[in-house]
Design a protein around this motif. Structure first.
Motif: not given
Length: 283
Positions: A122-130, A197-203
């Motif tokens: 629930d926390i990890q899903a759709n990290l781009n929303e962060y 993953k953080f880097d890939r989505i721009g988080l």
């Protein structure tokens, strides 16, 4: 791990479709898969302990890719679970699908305790929303986790008492141990919890280890808070089993968020000791 689970599931599905369903091994496999992952069983399989969990309890549809917490407790501590465990499962999905009712139906009147391994997805899903809104998104997700967990417990206990009588179930939930965001994913495109993953989505975060460990601590604190409102919920702390903050030791990890066999052995040892006073099994 979602891609790996998906590939395996497709292979199993194709195999089952092209086989003679009259053959007992195939029917047994399909029946066991449904019973283990979704608690859809042919009648009761009486058990004193239930389990509902994500990939920390079943990484790959019961396939022994890694001995996660469920097989560790079953094979080494003599647990006999009635349960629904499936990698990728969210708390939101459990409540929406009513898996707590199915597990209670499966376990029967003697079920006293249900072990929960939920919340991480629930926390990890759709990290781009962060992105650009970390604090607000985390607060919203934690509020949803709290509401869903309380609903699971309240409705589960009401159902158990209505159907079987007796006292309410004790629900035990473990917090996770620290991720290691600097690990490489096992499957390149399945890098939940990884710095890649953080880097890939721009988080953009100042330090991936600090970010993930702080979030993990906040989740554990949330579980403690919920126990103050729900007397049927028991929290156990698994932090610092795999090396401590800010990131678990690489030699005990499979990937960014999952332990390897040795790591899960350490986690299961600690978990078995912590839950023994409530289950009276295994030690």
């Amino acid at each position: 791990m979602k891609k790996l689970r998906f590939i395996f599931l497709i292979g199993v599905t194709v195999f089952l479709i092209h086989c003679d369903k009259k053959k007992d091994p195939v029917n047994d496999f399909e029946t066991n898969l449904l019973c283990t992952t979704l608690a859809i069983c042919n009648g009761e399989t009486p058990a004193k302990t239930g389990i509902i969990g994500d990939s920390w309890t079943d990484l790959l549809l019961g396939f022994p890719f890694v001995e996660t917490l469920r097989p560790q407790l079953e094979n080494r501590y003599n647990y006999k679970f009635a349960g629904a465990t499936l990698g990728g499962k969210t708390l939101q999905q459990v409540v929406s699908q009513g898996l707590q009712f199915q597990v209670i139906d499966q376990g029967g009147a003697d079920m006293k305790v249900v072990l929960l391994s939920l919340g991480g997805n629930d926390i990890q899903a759709n990290l781009n929303e962060y992105i650009g809104n970390i604090s607000a998104v985390q607060a919203q997700r934690f509020a949803t986790i709290k509401a869903n967990l309380k609903q699971l417990i309240i409705t589960g206990n009401a159902y158990k008492i209505s159907r079987f009588g007796g006292p309410p179930i004790k629900w035990i939930i473990h917090g996770y141990d620290y991720p290691n965001p600097y690990m490489s994913p096992v499957i390149g495109s399945s890098d939940e919890g990884c710095k890649s993953k953080f880097d890939r989505i721009g988080l953009i975060v100042p330090d991936a280890g600090v970010f993930t460990s702080t979030q993990l601590d906040a989740f554990n604190n949330l579980l403690v808070d919920i126990t103050r409102e729900e007397p049927s919920l028991i929290y156990v702390d698994l932090r610092n089993t795999l090396g401590g903050k800010p990131a678990s030791r690489a030699e005990l990890m499979l990937d960014c968020i999952h332990a390897n066999n040795l790591g899960y052995t350490l986690l299961a040892d600690k978990l078995a000791r912590l839950i023994y006073p409530f289950t009276n099994i295994g030690l």
